[in-house]
Design an enzyme around this catalytic site. Structure first.
Site, mmCIF file in Angstrom:
data_model
loop_
_atom_site.group_PDB
_atom_site.id
_atom_site.type_symbol
_atom_site.label_atom_id
_atom_site.label_comp_id
_atom_site.label_asym_id
_atom_site.label_seq_id
_atom_site.Cartn_x
_atom_site.Cartn_y
_atom_site.Cartn_z
ATOM 1 N N TRP A 196 17.252 27.392 85.976
ATOM 2 C CA TRP A 196 18.083 26.052 85.813
ATOM 3 C C TRP A 196 16.921 24.654 85.658
ATOM 4 O O TRP A 196 16.030 24.941 85.579
ATOM 5 C CB TRP A 196 18.039 25.634 87.425
ATOM 6 C CG TRP A 196 18.993 23.726 87.545
ATOM 7 C CD1 TRP A 196 20.089 23.873 87.556
ATOM 8 C CD2 TRP A 196 18.210 23.031 87.561
ATOM 9 N NE1 TRP A 196 20.263 22.090 87.561
ATOM 10 C CE2 TRP A 196 19.578 21.792 87.285
ATOM 11 C CE3 TRP A 196 16.925 22.922 88.150
ATOM 12 C CZ2 TRP A 196 19.009 20.421 87.289
ATOM 13 C CZ3 TRP A 196 16.411 20.832 87.722
ATOM 14 C CH2 TRP A 196 17.033 19.874 87.944
ATOM 15 N N ARG A 440 22.393 25.623 99.048
ATOM 16 C CA ARG A 440 23.609 24.337 98.510
ATOM 17 C C ARG A 440 24.704 24.094 99.142
ATOM 18 O O ARG A 440 25.454 22.937 99.275
ATOM 19 C CB ARG A 440 24.165 24.360 96.922
ATOM 20 C CG ARG A 440 23.571 22.793 96.444
ATOM 21 C CD ARG A 440 24.633 22.858 95.226
ATOM 22 N NE ARG A 440 24.648 21.639 94.478
ATOM 23 C CZ ARG A 440 24.934 20.806 93.828
ATOM 24 N NH1 ARG A 440 26.435 21.292 94.078
ATOM 25 N NH2 ARG A 440 25.076 19.649 92.547
ATOM 26 N N LYS A 473 36.640 21.035 84.480
ATOM 27 C CA LYS A 473 35.087 21.522 84.669
ATOM 28 C C LYS A 473 35.060 22.007 85.844
ATOM 29 O O LYS A 473 34.676 21.944 87.280
ATOM 30 C CB LYS A 473 34.078 20.565 84.386
ATOM 31 C CG LYS A 473 32.495 20.849 84.218
ATOM 32 C CD LYS A 473 31.556 19.506 84.714
ATOM 33 C CE LYS A 473 30.372 20.253 84.838
ATOM 34 N NZ LYS A 473 29.630 18.969 85.123
ATOM 35 N N ASP A 475 32.927 24.709 88.210
ATOM 36 C CA ASP A 475 31.375 24.945 88.116
ATOM 37 C C ASP A 475 31.601 26.264 89.091
ATOM 38 O O ASP A 475 32.268 26.503 89.985
ATOM 39 C CB ASP A 475 30.614 23.055 88.973
ATOM 40 C CG ASP A 475 29.609 22.978 89.102
ATOM 41 O OD1 ASP A 475 28.695 24.142 88.793
ATOM 42 O OD2 ASP A 475 29.292 22.322 89.351
ATOM 43 N N MET A 476 29.901 26.509 89.227
ATOM 44 C CA MET A 476 29.617 27.131 90.360
ATOM 45 C C MET A 476 28.097 27.088 91.026
ATOM 46 O O MET A 476 27.247 27.730 90.101
ATOM 47 C CB MET A 476 30.226 28.608 89.296
ATOM 48 C CG MET A 476 30.243 29.915 90.310
ATOM 49 S SD MET A 476 28.989 30.481 90.265
ATOM 50 C CE MET A 476 29.688 32.604 91.104
ATOM 51 N N ASP A 545 21.954 21.844 82.444
ATOM 52 C CA ASP A 545 22.046 20.175 83.536
ATOM 53 C C ASP A 545 21.003 20.185 82.438
ATOM 54 O O ASP A 545 20.739 18.423 82.861
ATOM 55 C CB ASP A 545 21.494 20.750 84.926
ATOM 56 C CG ASP A 545 22.646 20.484 85.431
ATOM 57 O OD1 ASP A 545 24.018 20.975 84.865
ATOM 58 O OD2 ASP A 545 22.782 21.048 86.926
HETATM 59 C C1 DGJ Z 1 25.862 21.161 89.010
HETATM 60 C C2 DGJ Z 1 26.604 21.130 87.352
HETATM 61 O O1 DGJ Z 1 25.483 21.543 86.007
HETATM 62 C C3 DGJ Z 1 26.238 19.629 87.110
HETATM 63 O O2 DGJ Z 1 26.673 19.036 85.302
HETATM 64 C C4 DGJ Z 1 27.108 18.938 88.153
HETATM 65 O O3 DGJ Z 1 28.574 18.890 88.062
HETATM 66 C C5 DGJ Z 1 26.862 19.345 89.283
HETATM 67 N N1 DGJ Z 1 26.527 20.710 89.357
HETATM 68 C C6 DGJ Z 1 27.569 18.435 90.127
HETATM 69 O O4 DGJ Z 1 27.217 19.326 92.140
#
Ligand code: DGJ
Length: 738
Positions: A196, A440, A473, A475-476, A545
């Site tokens: 990450w 999480r 967007k 997300d996962m 991120d």
């Molecule tokens: C992970 C994403 O990569 C971030 O940009 C953001 O959207 C967070 N999750 C939100 O929980």
């Protein structure tokens, strides 16, 4: 160009413009790999068959076959009958035996390229496909190997289908997409690894004896490894050397492997990871592997990269946004995290609009009663405390400000503290009697189940119908663990991981079909599922991120090794950066983000008027030049990863009439040198002017002597330069040097 079969020598040749791939049928039975490399036209390459004694058992002789099978360059090796290297196919019979031997049966050459049912794959009209049929007579198993080429690409697309034509169920324990056996040439192998906030770092090391594997068993491609390998001949550079790239169009558990054996044969394999995989195949059923993409370049890494970029742009990404100007967005995640409401968002939107930003993306925390990451995933309705007028009023207020609305969703997940989980606890992936491993504060929904997929789809469709939302967007944020589905019986539980990915694909397929104008950006806790499979559904993917431009140089260099710049989600962050605390100038953050989709992830209301004015200039510049990044050819000129001082890349318009040059200096050197950046891809005889100046350079000199770059003052500094070809006196065409 095209696919040819030479009946006399029993050799198949697949020609692209610059490459040839060759296989042959040995002794009427064995499909052997003969060659992959620079294009060659000699039809009589029978001397390439290994000069070895054929196995006695198959030819009435009594000598053994083990040595033969153990070193033969198999086109698609199967386990259990003498090839002890890593296999492409392992089949268990109902009796528990694992033995398979594939004999060549026939071929067909087709115009076009067939679809892969349920799987993303490259597509296009001007294509040709070779299908080879192999068979294990004892099991009654048919194996179809497919090779496709497009008329405008040097890539070769491979996939495999296994069909059970026998009388009994068999179990596929391994069914990879592709294998290439080739002679060892002291190659190095480059892979993309990370974590990450540090995804897709390039790592190169020699191919040594034994196996080198990169893989995932996390149910997604993952941050850690990537379904890509690149073999390079010793000393290969961007411009010279033999380069083989292999990539998998898949978003789940994968395996990519090099194996150097005792006789210096090199085997390269890629496909769905056999670990955690078992696929029962009943009589009449078929299993299709994901597609593998093979690219060879005899002229270094650069042409390999550009072949991948063009292939994915022209034959994989379907979104209407692919070449379209995309809105510059501002995302509130790092600006507010969970602490926002309608007023705050409208304030951000107002300032953003004044600076030329066009869309506000409301990130995590707008739904259920979510104020941190401990609740509400699955409850996809607006939190009334934050958004009292719901999504529709927010969208309306943004529209009044001249801004579009985009939203964040994490459709594959459920929080234990949610209405959805309380109503359907069995919808979470789980093993009965075992506490689900938490990550999480959330569980993963069982996408193998139709009712779960329907719930997710209906939730998203209801949101999109309730308000004018232009962007999602997706997300996962966690991996898959505790694999179990209430819908799968014990015999079929080994299908779970792959079925999950198929479920994900079918969901996104439905979404983009029903809402074709939706701009979809995939995201996986940063860039944990950045792969060609997801690009089939979304034209852009959140890269990481980590928006610190210096860390991003590494991330974006590794990502752009394979994927077009237009696919890389990239935003301007604040300094100090939230992932590593680094402070960098605003213009460097912007220049690095401009290599990708470009947007912001900060609280613009907290910026000074001067900074906002700077942003307005970046936005104008981005719109002026972003078509070059979307459509052009990418050249890696220098890498800070290698030289420790500066990074440089160039993007040249397809017509060569203009180009962008980005130079980022990570470290200032006292008494700095003047660099000569040797550019590429220009019209040698044309003259190019550096925009905003009267400086004119010939393409020839820029490519041979280089662009003279005076080092910039200070660390983490950058420039983004635009050059335009001078028109000739008639105003048409280019001005040519005398
Ligand atoms: C992970 C994403 O990569 C971030 O940009 C953001 O959207 C967070 N999750 C939100 O929980």
């Amino acid at each position: 160009m095209g696919i040819v079969y030479h009946e006399g020598s029993k050799i198949f040749q697949i020609h692209t413009k610059n490459t040839t791939y060759m296989m042959g049928v040995y002794a009427g039975i064995h499909l052997q790999h003969l060659y992959y490399g620079k294009n060659l036209t000699d039809p009589d390459c029978a001397y390439l068959f290994p000069q070895q004694e054929t196995p006695g058992a198959l030819h009435g002789m009594k000598r053994g076959g083990v040595d033969f099978f153990g070193t033969m360059p198999f086109e698609y090796p199967a386990f259990g009958t003498g090839d002890f290297r890593g296999t492409a196919l392992t089949v268990r019979s109902i009796g528990g035996h694992r033995a398979c031997s594939l004999a060549y049966e026939g071929y067909r050459i087709m115009e076009g390229k067939p679809e892969l049912p349920g799987l993303p794959a490259t597509f296009g009209d001007k294509a040709q496909t070779l299908e080879l049929c192999l068979r294990d007579a004892v099991l009654g198993l048919k194996v179809l190997l497919r090779y496709s080429v497009f008329d405008d690409s040097d890539a070769i697309l491979r996939s495999t289908t296994v069909v059970n034509e026998g009388p009994e169920r068999v179990y596929l324990e391994t069914a990879l997409s592709a294998c290439i056996d080739m002679p060892n040439e002291d190659y190095d192998v480059t892979t993309l690894h990370g974590t990450w906030a540090r995804e897709r770092n390039m790592q190169k090391r020699p191919v040594t004896h034994g196996k080198l594997t990169v893989d995932s068993v996390a149910g997604r491609t993952g941050h850690e490894n990537h379904p890509f390998m690149m073999l390079t001949s010793p000393g290969a550079t961007q411009k010279q050397g033999d380069v083989y790239g292999i990539n998998l169009v898949y978003s789940g558990n994968f395996l990519a492997r090099t194996e150097l054996d005792h006789l210096e044969n090199l085997r390269l394999t890629i496909g769905v990871n056999p670990e955690g995989f078992e696929w029962p195949l009943d009589p009449g059923e078929r299993f299709d592997t994901p597609e593998a993409v093979l690219v060879y370049s005899s002229e270094g890494i650069g042409p390999m990269t550009r072949t991948f970029h063009d292939l994915y742009r022209n034959h994989l990404i379907r979104s209407p946004y692919l070449y379209r100007e995309r809105p510059i967005l501002i995302n509130n995640w790092e600006a507010t995290y969970f602490d926002f409401n309608e007023e705050k968002l409208v304030d951000i939107a107002r300032e953003a609009k004044a600076a030329g930003i066009e869309m506000l993306v409301m990130d995590d925390g707008w739904f259920g009663h979510r104020n941190n990451d401990e609740s509400s995933l699955g409850d996809w309705f607006a939190n009334p405390e934050k958004l009292p007028g719901g999504l529709s009023r927010l969208a309306e207020r943004l529209r009044e400000e001249g801004m579009q609305l985009g939203i964040w969703l994490e459709p594959e997940m459920v929080s234990p503290d949610s209405e959805l989980y309380r109503a359907h606890p069995d919808w979470a992936i789980q093993v009965p009697g075992r506490e689900i491993t938490m990550s999480r504060h959330q569980y993963v929904l069982d996408l193998t189940r139709q009712e779960v997929r329907d719930y997710i789809f209906d939730s998203i469709a209801a949101i999109l119908q309730s308000a004018k939302i232009s962007y999602i967007k997706w997300d996962m944020n966690r991996s898959l663990t505790d694999i179990g589905s209430a819908d799968l019986d014990p015999e079929h539980m080994g299908q779970f991981y792959h079925r999950y990915v198929l479920g994900l694909y079918s969901l996104q397929e439905r979404l983009v079909r029903q809402f074709p104008e939706l701009l979809l950006e995939n995201c996986t806790g940063g860039g944990g599922r950045f792969d060609p499979g997801m690009l089939y559904y979304s034209p852009q993917i959140w890269t990481s991120d980590n928006m610190d431009p210096i860390q991003r140089l590494l991330i974006q260099e590794g990502t752009a090794l394979v994927y077009p710049l237009s696919t890389m989600g990239a935003h301007v962050c604040v300094a100090k950066n939230h992932c590593n605390g680094r402070v960098t100038p605003l213009h460097t953050r912007a220049h690095v983000a401009m290599a990708g989709t470009f947007g912001y992830e900060l609280d613009i209301t907290k910026m000074s008027p001067e900074e906002r004015a700077q942003c307005a200039q970046f936005n104008a510049k981005h719109h002026q030049y972003s078509h070059i990044n979307r459509e052009g050819d990418y050249y890696r000129i220098a890498s800070a990863r290698e030289n420790g001082v500066y990074d440089c890349w160039q993007v040249v318009g397809k017509d060569r009439k203009e180009f962008l040059l980005t130079y980022v200096q990570v470290r200032y050197e006292s008494r700095p040198r003047r660099l000569q950046l040797r550019l590429e891809g220009l019209e040698a005889k044309a003259l190019y002017r550096l925009s905003g100046t009267e400086q004119v350079y010939s393409g020839d000199a820029l490519m041979k002597a280089g662009y003279p770059m005076n080092m910039l003052w200070g660390d983490n500094n950058s420039v983004l330069l635009h050059f335009e070809m001078l028109p000739n006196e008639t105003g048409k065409g280019s001005k040519i040097c005398k």
